[in-house]
Design an enzyme around this catalytic site. Sequence first.
Site, PDB file in Angstrom:
ATOM      1  N   GLY A 173      27.020  15.635  -7.579  1.00 58.92           N
ATOM      2  CA  GLY A 173      27.052  16.542  -8.736  1.00 58.92           C
ATOM      3  C   GLY A 173      26.616  17.930  -8.316  1.00 58.92           C
ATOM      4  N   GLY A 174      26.112  18.685  -9.266  1.00 55.56           N
ATOM      5  CA  GLY A 174      25.727  20.072  -8.986  1.00 55.56           C
ATOM      6  C   GLY A 174      24.286  20.187  -8.487  1.00 55.56           C
ATOM      7  CB  ALA A 175      22.609  22.846  -6.517  1.00 56.24           C
ATOM      8  NE  ARG A 176      21.924  22.311 -14.914  1.00 53.47           N
ATOM      9  CZ  ARG A 176      21.560  21.271 -15.657  1.00 53.47           C
ATOM     10  NH1 ARG A 176      20.297  21.065 -15.936  1.00 53.47           N
ATOM     11  NH2 ARG A 176      22.461  20.431 -16.129  1.00 53.47           N
ATOM     12  CB  VAL A 177      22.010  17.495 -12.048  1.00 53.03           C
ATOM     13  CG1 VAL A 177      21.552  16.092 -12.415  1.00 53.03           C
ATOM     14  CG2 VAL A 177      22.535  18.212 -13.294  1.00 53.03           C
ATOM     15  CD  GLU A 200      27.821  13.661  -0.074  1.00 54.78           C
ATOM     16  OE1 GLU A 200      28.651  14.588  -0.059  1.00 54.78           O
ATOM     17  OE2 GLU A 200      27.418  13.104   0.963  1.00 54.78           O
ATOM     18  CB  CYS A 234      32.833  19.262  -4.196  1.00 49.72           C
ATOM     19  SG  CYS A 234      33.516  17.863  -3.301  1.00 49.72           S
TER      20      CYS A 234
HETATM   21  P1  NAD Z   1      26.436  17.426 -12.856  1.00 52.07           P
HETATM   22  O1  NAD Z   1      25.429  17.685 -11.826  1.00 52.07           O
HETATM   23  O2  NAD Z   1      26.347  18.124 -14.164  1.00 52.07           O
HETATM   24  O3  NAD Z   1      26.541  15.871 -13.234  1.00 52.07           O
HETATM   25  C1  NAD Z   1      26.538  14.845 -12.267  1.00 52.07           C
HETATM   26  C2  NAD Z   1      25.861  13.616 -12.840  1.00 52.07           C
HETATM   27  O4  NAD Z   1      24.536  13.948 -13.237  1.00 52.07           O
HETATM   28  C3  NAD Z   1      26.553  13.016 -14.067  1.00 52.07           C
HETATM   29  O5  NAD Z   1      26.611  11.620 -13.898  1.00 52.07           O
HETATM   30  C4  NAD Z   1      25.654  13.408 -15.222  1.00 52.07           C
HETATM   31  O6  NAD Z   1      25.632  12.442 -16.242  1.00 52.07           O
HETATM   32  C5  NAD Z   1      24.278  13.519 -14.581  1.00 52.07           C
HETATM   33  N1  NAD Z   1      23.436  14.523 -15.225  1.00 52.07           N
HETATM   34  C6  NAD Z   1      23.815  15.694 -15.791  1.00 52.07           C
HETATM   35  N2  NAD Z   1      22.749  16.375 -16.250  1.00 52.07           N
HETATM   36  C7  NAD Z   1      21.656  15.611 -15.985  1.00 52.07           C
HETATM   37  C8  NAD Z   1      20.248  15.757 -16.221  1.00 52.07           C
HETATM   38  N3  NAD Z   1      19.767  16.839 -16.837  1.00 52.07           N
HETATM   39  N4  NAD Z   1      19.440  14.790 -15.815  1.00 52.07           N
HETATM   40  C9  NAD Z   1      19.906  13.701 -15.185  1.00 52.07           C
HETATM   41  N5  NAD Z   1      21.234  13.485 -14.940  1.00 52.07           N
HETATM   42  C10 NAD Z   1      22.090  14.429 -15.332  1.00 52.07           C
HETATM   43  O7  NAD Z   1      27.799  17.663 -12.132  1.00 52.07           O
HETATM   44  P2  NAD Z   1      28.969  18.509 -12.622  1.00 52.07           P
HETATM   45  O8  NAD Z   1      28.508  19.912 -12.746  1.00 52.07           O
HETATM   46  O9  NAD Z   1      29.606  17.869 -13.765  1.00 52.07           O
HETATM   47  O10 NAD Z   1      29.920  18.356 -11.337  1.00 52.07           O
HETATM   48  C11 NAD Z   1      30.342  19.421 -10.629  1.00 52.07           C
HETATM   49  C12 NAD Z   1      29.471  19.659  -9.419  1.00 52.07           C
HETATM   50  O11 NAD Z   1      29.522  18.532  -8.574  1.00 52.07           O
HETATM   51  C13 NAD Z   1      29.981  20.815  -8.607  1.00 52.07           C
HETATM   52  O12 NAD Z   1      28.902  21.566  -8.132  1.00 52.07           O
HETATM   53  C14 NAD Z   1      30.684  20.138  -7.456  1.00 52.07           C
HETATM   54  O13 NAD Z   1      30.796  20.931  -6.302  1.00 52.07           O
HETATM   55  C15 NAD Z   1      29.840  18.930  -7.253  1.00 52.07           C
HETATM   56  N6  NAD Z   1      30.594  17.885  -6.584  1.00 52.07           N
HETATM   57  C16 NAD Z   1      30.211  17.486  -5.343  1.00 52.07           C
HETATM   58  C17 NAD Z   1      30.939  16.523  -4.679  1.00 52.07           C
HETATM   59  C18 NAD Z   1      30.568  16.065  -3.296  1.00 52.07           C
HETATM   60  O14 NAD Z   1      31.109  15.051  -2.870  1.00 52.07           O
HETATM   61  N7  NAD Z   1      29.689  16.748  -2.592  1.00 52.07           N
HETATM   62  C19 NAD Z   1      32.040  15.947  -5.295  1.00 52.07           C
HETATM   63  C20 NAD Z   1      32.390  16.365  -6.558  1.00 52.07           C
HETATM   64  C21 NAD Z   1      31.663  17.338  -7.202  1.00 52.07           C
END
Ligand code: NAD
Length: 392
Positions: A123-127, A145, A180
Site C-alpha cells: 500500500g502507500g507509505a502513510r499506512v 511494499e 506502483c
Molecule cells: P493504502 O495504503 O491506502 O491501503 C492499503 C491497505 O491498507 C488496504 O488494505 C487498506 O484497507 C489498509 N488501510 C488503509 N488505511 C488504513 C489505516 N489507517 N490503518 C490501517 N490500515 C489501513 O493503499 P492505497 O493508497 O489504496 O494504494 C496505493 C499505494 O500502494 C500506492 O502508493 C502504490 O504505489 C502502492 N502500491 C505498492 C505496490 C507494491 O507492490 N510495492 C503495489 C501496489 C500499490
Amino acid sequence: MARSSCKLALKELKQWMMPQKVETSLATYPSSAEIVAEPLGVVLVISTWNFPFSLSLDPVIGAIAAGNAVVLKPSEIASATSSLLSRLVGEYMDKSAIIVVEGAVAETSALLEQKWDKIFFTGGARVGRIVMAAAAKNLTPVTLELGGKCPAVVDSNVNLQVTSRRIVAGKWVCNNGQACIGVDYIITTKELAPKLIATLVSVVEEIFGKDLMESKERSRIINSFHFKRLVNLLEEDKVSNKIVFGGQREESQLQIAPTILLDVPEDSMIMQEEIFGPLLPIITVERLEDSFAMINRKPKPLAAYLFSDDEQIKRKFVQNIYAGGMAINDTILQVTVPTLPFGGVGESGMGSYHGKFSFDAFSHKKAVLYRSFAGDSPTRYPPYTPGKKKQI
Ligand code: NAD
C-alpha cells in the site's frame, strides 16, 4: 502472475526448503553447519486494490510455501475482488492454513492490534508507517511494499518508436497509470522533448484511438476520491498551463484522458506526490546526467527506468540511481522475472518477494552447528595458565 508464482513454488519448493550446508570456522573444528529455513508462524498479509488478485495471492503463496498460516486482508476499495477472494478461499482452501478477513480501516486496525509473526503490507507509505508502528509493539518483522515516483529517463539516441510504445505500456496500458511501478514522470533532453512528445501522442492515438475519452482499452480511475485527487494535481495554478496533450476528464465515467505536461515546476504537487494515474509530466534538462541528481533528490522510488543506447550512461544509471529496481530500455517487465527480488528501498519500502525471495520473506533462517564429541580441545577451558592459549 499468481498462477505462475504458484506453479514455480510447487516446482521449486523442495529445493528452496533444502538446508543449505555452509563452511565452519577453525574454532569449531571438527564440525559441520547448515542454515535451516523454518516458518515464522502466523502471518498477516494486507493488500491493496490496483492488482487485487496478484497483490493478495502472490505473498500468500510465499507464506504458505514457507509453512506459515495466513490471514489475508484484501483492500476494501476493490470490494468485489475482496468478497470473491473471501468466498473462493473459504470454499477451496484449508481454513487452518488461510482465512480472509474483509474490511477497511477499523477492521485492519483491529487486526494490527493482534500479535503476528510477520506482517506483509502492500500500500502507500502513510499506512506503511501505521503498520510498522503497530508491528514494533510486538517486535514483529515487516515487509513493506510501498510506492513512489518512478522516473523514466530518455536519452537522445534512442529508438523513439519502441521507447514510446514501452512508455505508453508502462503508463497508460498498465491500469491507466494506477500501478506502483508505472512511469510517474519522464526526464529527457530539451533537444529530444518535442520529438518524444510527438511520438508518444501518435502511439497513444494508435493504441487508444483519436477520441481518448471513448476508448474502452484503458481502466477507469478507481473511485471519485482518486479522480478528484488527480484533477487537483492538474488544476494547481503553476501546472494547469503546462498541459501539452490530453487533459479531458469526465467524473461520471471516472475517466481522465492520457495527459502529458511539459516542464512543470519541481515544487508543484504533481512533482512532489506519487501521481498514480494517467498524468505524465515531462521534465527537460540540458544534459542527460543532470537527471541523476534530480531523481536522487527525491525519496527513493520503487522503480527507475532508463532508455538509452549508450553503455556508459546505462552503467552510470545503474550505479548512481537509488531505487527498488530498474529496467533499462523497458518499463514494468522487471516485475515478471521471478529470479529478481521485487521490493522497495527507503520511502518505497523494505524487504522483497517473488520467486524464492517470497519463500525467504516468510522464513526464519536458523543457524545450526553440528559437533561430535571428538576434538574437545583443553585450550577452551580455564585455568588459562602461561603457555596455554585461550581458544575463544
Ligand atoms: P493504502 O495504503 O491506502 O491501503 C492499503 C491497505 O491498507 C488496504 O488494505 C487498506 O484497507 C489498509 N488501510 C488503509 N488505511 C488504513 C489505516 N489507517 N490503518 C490501517 N490500515 C489501513 O493503499 P492505497 O493508497 O489504496 O494504494 C496505493 C499505494 O500502494 C500506492 O502508493 C502504490 O504505489 C502502492 N502500491 C505498492 C505496490 C507494491 O507492490 N510495492 C503495489 C501496489 C500499490
